[in-house]
Design an enzyme around this catalytic site. Structure first.
Site, short mmCIF file in Angstrom:
data_model
loop_
_atom_site.label_atom_id
_atom_site.label_comp_id
_atom_site.label_asym_id
_atom_site.label_seq_id
_atom_site.Cartn_x
_atom_site.Cartn_y
_atom_site.Cartn_z
CD GLU A 182 -3.09 -0.95 2.22
OE1 GLU A 182 -2.78 -0.38 3.28
OE2 GLU A 182 -4.21 -1.39 1.99
CD GLU A 251 -5.03 -5.50 2.61
OE1 GLU A 251 -5.79 -4.68 3.18
OE2 GLU A 251 -3.81 -5.55 2.81
#
Length: 825
Positions: A182, A251
């Site tokens: 991320e 995710e």
């Protein structure tokens, strides 16, 4: 006949063995993950090995497989594996090699996210805190000191996997690996150094030659050949930056994490299924549930600050490893429905037809064979849609749902129609073995710190994590003040500015107060104090509650008193600045250093029988023994009555506790509308109650008979209210539609003992409040009882024929059942 077949069987077995040793080729295109030439879509689920125990792993993995998953995903946790520089730990529940081999033994793949920054609501984002103190280091940027450490650790993990033949190219289970995590969300503040760093990450990862593809999540500019992927609640609108890359959802947040002071977040099974179906409707190839089993932040591993010990995440497998129904079952049915036409989804032609601003028909087809498979979605937040597909039939698509049509003419699944059971768990006090726990107590030894005696000194207020190197939550700050030098000071107030998270203050050995702020933010403690003539000792105990784990430059965010300032303020605003005094320091509690928590050496503590004086006493250790509850149901401690601290069972930490920290008393509701975009403030529960009252004690922590529970209480509590409990299913419910099968199941050897409600017709309501509708079959309950009473599980065909209506057609019927699970005595 056997003799003729035996050479053939031996040949096949040998061939399979050679194939496994030779390994699998993993590649991809925009429509599939390709494993040994087979075009696949992959359902994966996150199970973090250190958030459970090695003894729990086989059961968790099997339940994931039973739920229709193809793969297990996990981070690699740098801070746990390298707690001190070049000192490694891969034992117990840190043995990821064993975990991966168990996944492979179950016939599943592994997605390994090395990071090694993980975020994950984990302490310091998974970085070992010793990194923070390396001279010249800057984390997650183009900094050579950091890159050397990151490459060293990443290479070590890759080498361990290669030595154990864990990559698919070696015959192992790992089909994908991730580098960084991320970073695209926070890259901008790092400037050009951030871009240079992410390119270096890609080059470094590629140089390791692991033989399987690398991924980067939330990295829209991921360098080739990195596959950039999406994280979030919905990823159907995500497009990879490389048209040759598969569309991957690394995710899919099935719920959310919780902080002290937060309510319980809940994301419905309907909405999770909707996000998955929309993703595959839009050409998705890989979906990973974050989390599939959230588990427990044992020890001091929770991040934040202020993230709870429970990391349940409202996942399909709850914190204890139980099936979270209906979410687990509803997603299992979704996986089976999509897998019906896996080959067509990964090979076919995709086309869309819009019926309105909200309704879309997506058709996957193969012109050569005539095979078709359709997704019919309705993104309206409130209005159902009736869609006429002419020769393929007419369909009612509920608001915010997706219907899956096999052959484009038969509905096999709808994300809003939940046919799986709902399980209501009960926590039962283990009264037979542990009716009345007998407690003893010992004070935390503080004579040295209250007298201002530390281990080292400095003429400034130090930052806490750099000073403790995360060896303990606690850091003592101590200084002396001579009133002869400040004789003009009267009616004194002590003012301490701190960067968090919790602060306790003492003056001349007397406690004067404690303070903290929601989410561990900065605050100022102000307390009136009495100073005596001559030398006065000020003692401050600063406590962290999980180090920050996310944001640009999060690693530099200070903790503790860090520069203060600290003032003595008297009448007329006369102020004395103590910030540059000579301060003495001590890391940790004496009880920690002497291992009061270890029952094998607790003779170092002077334990006394619990009395009224010790109840509610701060900075106190409590001890009791309890019997191991019989059976296999999960075990938890009800910590009601305690304040804040840490708990150990047989010397093993079960985490921080803080049941005195209550969730807010607003925004909860008995109903939850799954329709519309999810956020963590939607569908919350547990208002006005402790954010976390129960704490998981894995059965592998327990002995065969008697166990020792030791608590350190920081702010004052009553251990007499603590109890040992087991968790099991008390009530099962189901509301299944015509043409489906309703499956009901108890656990832990319990059986269905009573059917409280059963109606085949058009029943209304939900579990706990079912009601008969305008019509039903009068003997519905008798038929359900016959199928289920006395059984641990049962299946009921929801059809007109099963309920005595013969071949009745066009019935818009459903079956609602509520039943009790009891011990089979």
């Amino acid at each position: 006949m056997f003799k003729l077949q035996w050479p053939l069987l031996l040949f096949l077995a040998t061939s399979a063995s050679l194939s496994l040793c030779m390994g699998a080729n993993v590649s991809y295109d925009s429509n599939a993950i390709i494993i040994n030439g087979e075009r696949r879509i992959i359902f994966s689920g996150s199970i973090h090995y250190p958030r459970s125990t090695a003894e729990m792993w086989p059961d968790l993995i099997q339940k994931a497989k039973d739920g229709g998953l193809d793969a297990i995903e996990t981070y690699i946790f740098w801070d746990r594996h390298e707690p001190q520089r070049r000192t490694y730990d891969f034992s117990g529940n840190l043995d990821f090699v064993k975990f991966f081999k168990l996944v492979q033994d179950a016939g599943l793949y592994v997605v390994m996210r090395i990071g090694p920054y993980v975020c994950a609501e984990w302490n310091y984002g998974g970085f070992p805190v010793w990194l923070h103190n390396l001279p010249g280091i800057q984390l997650r940027t183009d900094n050579q000191v950091y890159k050397n450490e990151m490459q060293t650790f990443t290479t070590k993990i890759v080498n361990m996997c290669q030595q154990a033949n864990l990559f698919a190219s070696q015959g192992g289970p790992i089909i994908l690996a991730q580098i960084e995590n991320e970073y695209g969300n926070v890259m901008t503040p790092y400037g050009n150094a951030g871009k240079t760093y992410i390119n270096w990450c890609a080059q470094m990862a590629e140089s390791l030659n692991i033989g399987v593809p690398w991924i980067m999540c939330q990295q829209s500019d991921a360098p080739k050949p990195m596959i950039n992927t999406c994280n979030g609640w919905y990823c159907d609108n995500f497009t990879p930056n490389n048209p040759k890359s598969p569309k991957m959802f690394t995710e899919n947040w099935v719920g959310w994490f919780k902080k002290w002071g937060d309510k319980d977040p809940h994301r419905t099974a309907e909405d999770v299924a909707f996000s998955v179906a929309k993703f595959f409707q839009s050409g998705g190839v890989f979906n990973n549930y974050y989390m599939y089993h959230g588990g427990t932040n044992f020890g001091r591993t929770s991040g934040g600050p202020f993230i709870t010990t429970s990391y349940d995440y409202d996942a399909p497998l709850d914190e204890y490893g139980n099936l979270n129904q209906p979410k687990w079952g509803h997603l299992k049915q979704l996986h089976a429905s999509i897998k019906l036409r896996e080959k067509l989804l990964t090979n076919g032609t995709r086309s869309n037809e819009n019926f309105s601003g909200f309704v879309t028909l997506t058709k996957f087809s193969n012109q050569a064979t005539g095979e078709r498979f359709c997704f019919l979605s309705n993104t309206d937040k409130s209005n159902d849609a009736t869609i006429d597909l002419k020769a393929d039939g007419k369909y009612v698509v509920p608001a915010w749902s997706v219907s899956i049509l096999d052959g484009c003419n038969k509905e096999v699944y709808n994300t809003a129609k939940v046919n799986s059971q709902t399980s209501i768990f009960v926590k039962e006090q283990n009264a037979h073995e542990n009716a009345q726990l007998s407690w003893s107590w010992a004070p935390e030894p503080m004579r040295d710190t209250l007298q201002g005696k530390g281990r080292f000194q400095a003429n400034l207020l130090l930052e806490q994590k750099g000073t403790t190197v995360d060896f303990s939550d606690y850091l003592w700050y101590m200084t002396n003040v001579d009133t002869n030098a400040i004789s003009s000071l009267h009616n004194v107030t002590l003012q301490v500015s701190t960067k968090g998270h919790v602060l306790h203050a003492f003056v001349n050995k007397r406690y004067i107060g404690s303070q903290w702020k929601t989410n561990g933010q900065n605050f100022t403690l102000e307390k009136p104090i009495l100073l005596k003539s001559g030398t006065n000792t000020i003692t401050l105990l600063s406590a962290t509650v999980g180090l920050k784990n996310y944001d640009a430059f999060y690693d530099t965010v200070p903790t503790g008193i860090d520069g203060g300032p600290i003032y003595l303020i008297g009448d007329g605003n006369v102020t004395v600045d103590l910030s540059s005094n000579l301060w003495s320091y001590k890391v940790g509690l004496n009880g920690e250093m002497k291992k009061f928590y270890d029952p094998t050496i607790t003779q170092r503590a002077k334990w006394s029988e619990l009395n009224q004086k010790s109840i509610g006493r701060r900075m106190t250790w409590f001890k009791t023994n309890f019997k191991t509850p019989p059976g296999t149901d999960p075990v938890a401690l009800d910590m009601q009555g305690m304040g804040k601290g840490q708990a150990w069972v047989n010397g093993r930490s079960i985490g921080r506790f803080w049941p005195s920290f209550m969730a807010g008393n607003d925004s909860c509701s008995d109903t939850c509308d799954y329709r519309g975009p999810y956020d963590p403030k939607k569908c919350v529960s547990n208002c006005g109650n402790p954010s976390q009252r129960w704490y998981h004690v894995p059965r592998s922590f327990l002995s065969g008979d008697t166990n020792t529970l030791i608590l350190f209480e920081e702010i004052g509590g009553n251990p007499q209210q603590v109890s040992v409990q087991t968790i099991t299913i008390g009530t099962v419910c189901g509301n299944a539609n015509e043409g489906s099968t309703l499956e009901l199941s108890c656990q832990g050897g319990r059986i269905i003992s009573d059917v409280q409600f059963a109606s085949y017709g058009n029943p209304t309501g939900k579990c706990g409040s079912f009601k008969k509708g305008s019509w039903d079959v009068t003997n519905s309950d008798i038929l359900v009882e016959k199928a289920c009473i006395g059984r641990e599980n049962c299946s009921i065909d929801v059809s007109a024929r099963s309920f005595g209506l013969g071949d009745a057609t066009n019935l818009s019927a459903s079956l609602a059942v509520q039943a009790i699970c009891s011990q089979n005595n």
